[in-house]
Design an enzyme around this catalytic site. Structure first.
Site, PDB file in Angstrom:
ATOM      1  N   GLY A  13       0.799  -1.229   0.000  1.00 28.38           N
ATOM      2  CA  GLY A  13       0.000   0.000   0.000  1.00 28.38           C
ATOM      3  C   GLY A  13       0.828   1.274   0.000  1.00 28.38           C
ATOM      4  CG  ASN A  82       2.551   3.544   6.031  1.00 25.91           C
ATOM      5  OD1 ASN A  82       1.625   4.234   5.613  1.00 25.91           O
ATOM      6  ND2 ASN A  82       2.687   2.258   5.697  1.00 25.91           N
ATOM      7  CB  ALA A  83       2.749   0.101  10.849  1.00 30.93           C
ATOM      8  CD  GLN A 141     -16.338   7.106   7.776  1.00 31.33           C
ATOM      9  OE1 GLN A 141     -16.156   8.176   7.203  1.00 31.33           O
ATOM     10  NE2 GLN A 141     -17.388   6.343   7.523  1.00 31.33           N
ATOM     11  CD  GLN A 144     -12.351   4.242   9.940  1.00 39.95           C
ATOM     12  OE1 GLN A 144     -12.275   5.400   9.574  1.00 39.95           O
ATOM     13  NE2 GLN A 144     -11.515   3.304   9.537  1.00 39.95           N
ATOM     14  CE1 TYR A 147      -6.768   3.564  10.370  1.00 40.75           C
ATOM     15  CE2 TYR A 147      -8.119   5.412   9.683  1.00 40.75           C
ATOM     16  CZ  TYR A 147      -7.027   4.591   9.486  1.00 40.75           C
ATOM     17  OH  TYR A 147      -6.206   4.802   8.408  1.00 40.75           O
ATOM     18  N   PRO A 177      -3.897  11.199   4.730  1.00 36.04           N
ATOM     19  CG  PRO A 177      -2.677   9.307   4.160  1.00 36.04           C
ATOM     20  CD  PRO A 177      -3.073  10.151   5.327  1.00 36.04           C
ATOM     21  N   GLY A 178      -6.658  10.827   2.475  1.00 29.68           N
ATOM     22  CA  GLY A 178      -8.061  10.443   2.396  1.00 29.68           C
ATOM     23  C   GLY A 178      -8.149   8.989   1.957  1.00 29.68           C
TER      24      GLY A 178
HETATM   25  N1  CAA Z   1     -23.532   7.604   8.487  1.00 29.85           N
HETATM   26  C1  CAA Z   1     -24.719   7.539   9.113  1.00 29.85           C
HETATM   27  N2  CAA Z   1     -25.371   6.389   9.326  1.00 29.85           N
HETATM   28  C2  CAA Z   1     -24.809   5.273   8.887  1.00 29.85           C
HETATM   29  C3  CAA Z   1     -23.555   5.257   8.223  1.00 29.85           C
HETATM   30  C4  CAA Z   1     -22.929   6.502   8.035  1.00 29.85           C
HETATM   31  N3  CAA Z   1     -21.752   6.610   7.421  1.00 29.85           N
HETATM   32  N4  CAA Z   1     -23.221   3.999   7.927  1.00 29.85           N
HETATM   33  C5  CAA Z   1     -24.240   3.223   8.386  1.00 29.85           C
HETATM   34  N5  CAA Z   1     -25.199   3.992   8.956  1.00 29.85           N
HETATM   35  C6  CAA Z   1     -26.443   3.563   9.560  1.00 29.85           C
HETATM   36  C7  CAA Z   1     -27.210   2.646   8.623  1.00 29.85           C
HETATM   37  O1  CAA Z   1     -27.992   3.406   7.741  1.00 29.85           O
HETATM   38  C8  CAA Z   1     -28.045   1.846   9.588  1.00 29.85           C
HETATM   39  O2  CAA Z   1     -29.133   2.601  10.024  1.00 29.85           O
HETATM   40  P1  CAA Z   1     -30.555   1.885  10.290  1.00 29.85           P
HETATM   41  O3  CAA Z   1     -30.284   0.874  11.378  1.00 29.85           O
HETATM   42  O4  CAA Z   1     -31.435   3.016  10.712  1.00 29.85           O
HETATM   43  O5  CAA Z   1     -30.935   1.284   8.996  1.00 29.85           O
HETATM   44  C9  CAA Z   1     -27.115   1.684  10.792  1.00 29.85           C
HETATM   45  O6  CAA Z   1     -26.167   2.765  10.697  1.00 29.85           O
HETATM   46  C10 CAA Z   1     -26.383   0.381  10.794  1.00 29.85           C
HETATM   47  O7  CAA Z   1     -25.768   0.206   9.501  1.00 29.85           O
HETATM   48  P2  CAA Z   1     -25.103  -1.142   9.068  1.00 29.85           P
HETATM   49  O8  CAA Z   1     -26.103  -2.269   9.254  1.00 29.85           O
HETATM   50  O9  CAA Z   1     -24.467  -1.002   7.731  1.00 29.85           O
HETATM   51  O10 CAA Z   1     -24.016  -1.266  10.189  1.00 29.85           O
HETATM   52  P3  CAA Z   1     -22.930  -2.330  10.346  1.00 29.85           P
HETATM   53  O11 CAA Z   1     -22.715  -2.389  11.815  1.00 29.85           O
HETATM   54  O12 CAA Z   1     -23.210  -3.569   9.604  1.00 29.85           O
HETATM   55  O13 CAA Z   1     -21.653  -1.684   9.587  1.00 29.85           O
HETATM   56  C11 CAA Z   1     -19.796  -0.201   9.396  1.00 29.85           C
HETATM   57  C12 CAA Z   1     -21.223  -0.394   9.898  1.00 29.85           C
HETATM   58  C13 CAA Z   1     -18.873  -1.319   9.893  1.00 29.85           C
HETATM   59  C14 CAA Z   1     -19.306   1.094   9.964  1.00 29.85           C
HETATM   60  C15 CAA Z   1     -19.785  -0.182   7.864  1.00 29.85           C
HETATM   61  O14 CAA Z   1     -20.722   0.774   7.436  1.00 29.85           O
HETATM   62  C16 CAA Z   1     -18.422   0.197   7.318  1.00 29.85           C
HETATM   63  O15 CAA Z   1     -17.537  -0.639   7.204  1.00 29.85           O
HETATM   64  N6  CAA Z   1     -18.245   1.466   6.957  1.00 29.85           N
HETATM   65  C17 CAA Z   1     -16.956   1.958   6.401  1.00 29.85           C
HETATM   66  C18 CAA Z   1     -16.235   2.761   7.416  1.00 29.85           C
HETATM   67  C19 CAA Z   1     -15.046   3.385   6.745  1.00 29.85           C
HETATM   68  O16 CAA Z   1     -15.156   4.348   5.990  1.00 29.85           O
HETATM   69  N7  CAA Z   1     -13.851   2.864   6.995  1.00 29.85           N
HETATM   70  C20 CAA Z   1     -12.669   3.380   6.391  1.00 29.85           C
HETATM   71  C21 CAA Z   1     -11.711   2.251   6.165  1.00 29.85           C
HETATM   72  S1  CAA Z   1     -10.341   2.751   5.147  1.00 29.85           S
HETATM   73  C22 CAA Z   1      -9.435   3.716   6.144  1.00 29.85           C
HETATM   74  O17 CAA Z   1      -9.673   3.861   7.297  1.00 29.85           O
HETATM   75  C23 CAA Z   1      -8.248   4.391   5.523  1.00 29.85           C
HETATM   76  C24 CAA Z   1      -8.312   5.832   5.777  1.00 29.85           C
HETATM   77  O18 CAA Z   1      -7.477   6.337   6.522  1.00 29.85           O
HETATM   78  C25 CAA Z   1      -9.301   6.666   5.077  1.00 29.85           C
END
Ligand code: CAA
Length: 240
Positions: A13, A82-83, A141, A144, A147, A177-178
């Site tokens: 990455g 970075n890890a 986020q 998170q 994180y 980073p985004g």
């Molecule tokens: N904002 C507001 N509400 C949200 C939402 C959000 N972003 N995401 C989900 N919800 C709501 C849903 O609409 C749902 O509402 P209802 O119960 O009213 O329907 C409720 O929250 C539950 O949603 P899920 O069933 O999808 O929840 P889950 O527990 O199965 O999963 C999660 C939630 C694990 C957070 C999943 O949405 C996810 O993986 N999201 C991604 C998070 C993300 O952006 N991670 C970044 C990884 S990359 C990184 O981190 C690198 C970096 O530096 C940028």
């Protein structure tokens, strides 16, 4: 004599792109990795750099790997922390292990690697420390808390250490980073990622090389006046 750089999480990455870039800049580079032996072997062969296994959550291992790198390549001039890992879940569903794994790796790892390196940098009056934070440490986020807390901590660590190091010829900066096109982002559920992409003004994910270019800039010898800064690299997704 060319400078020596160490990059944690350096075999995949963003970290791998950083190793490649710093090597192209003429530095002698060591990449540290924790678990993926196949990626490490591929990186060692492709980039022809020193690749060593070390778990950044284990302080004694970090001290040992720093000693090993210094004996093989010489004193460390550039440290790129970075890890990082994610264990995404809403807090009301988050297991304690998901919390502690992220904090131990993404935040404690910073202490564990920087502590054995900083004294030598102070003694020699030169250093460049670049910590990879995240957009999600700046804006928060959903899913998170772990994180976002760790990455916000990275930014605080960066500012405090920059103040402590400014008189010693050491700059300490963060890059936030985004969403970058890496394995970590590929694990985000498809529909969630599509929604995130729609919110990136540049209209695409970032490329690891684009972050590496920023590391290269902050690591350069003739850039000594930027310190304690957080450089945002997110395609306009969040403006600070
Ligand atoms: N904002 C507001 N509400 C949200 C939402 C959000 N972003 N995401 C989900 N919800 C709501 C849903 O609409 C749902 O509402 P209802 O119960 O009213 O329907 C409720 O929250 C539950 O949603 P899920 O069933 O999808 O929840 P889950 O527990 O199965 O999963 C999660 C939630 C694990 C957070 C999943 O949405 C996810 O993986 N999201 C991604 C998070 C993300 O952006 N991670 C970044 C990884 S990359 C990184 O981190 C690198 C970096 O530096 C940028």
């Amino acid at each position: 004599m060319s400078k020596v750089a160490v990059v944690t999480g350096g075999t995949r990455g963003i970290g791998r792109a950083v190793c490649e870039r710093l090597k192209a800049d003429g530095l002698r580079v060591a990449a540290i990795f924790a678990g993926n032996d196949a990626a490490a072997a591929e990186c060692r062969q492709a980039l022809e750099i020193l690749v060593l296994k070390c778990d950044v959550t284990a302080s004694l291992e970090c001290r040992a790997v720093v000693r090993e790198i210094e004996s093989l390549l010489g004193p460390i001039d550039v440290l790129v922390n970075n890890a990082g890992v994610t264990r995404d879940a809403a807090l009301h569903k988050m297991e304690e292990n998901d919390w502690s794994t992220v904090i131990h790796t993404d935040l404690d790892g910073l202490y564990n690697m920087t502590r054995p390196v900083i004294e030598g940098m102070r003694d020699r009056g030169y250093g460049r420390i670049i910590n990879i934070a995240s957009i999600n440490g700046q804006k928060g986020q959903f899913g998170q808390t772990n994180y976002s807390a760790a990455k916000a901590g990275v930014i605080g660590f960066t500012k405090a250490l920059a103040l402590e190091s400014a008189r010693k010829g050491i700059t300490v900066n963060a890059i936030a980073p985004g969403y970058i096109d890496t394995d970590m982002v590929a694990h985000v559920p498809h529909e969630v990622l599509e929604a995130i992409k729609a919110g990136i003004p540049v209209g695409r994910l970032g490329r690891p090389e684009e972050v590496a270019r920023c590391v290269s800039f902050l690591a350069s010898e003739d850039q000594a006046f930027i310190t304690g800064a957080t450089l945002t690299v997110n395609g306009g997704q969040y403006l600070v």
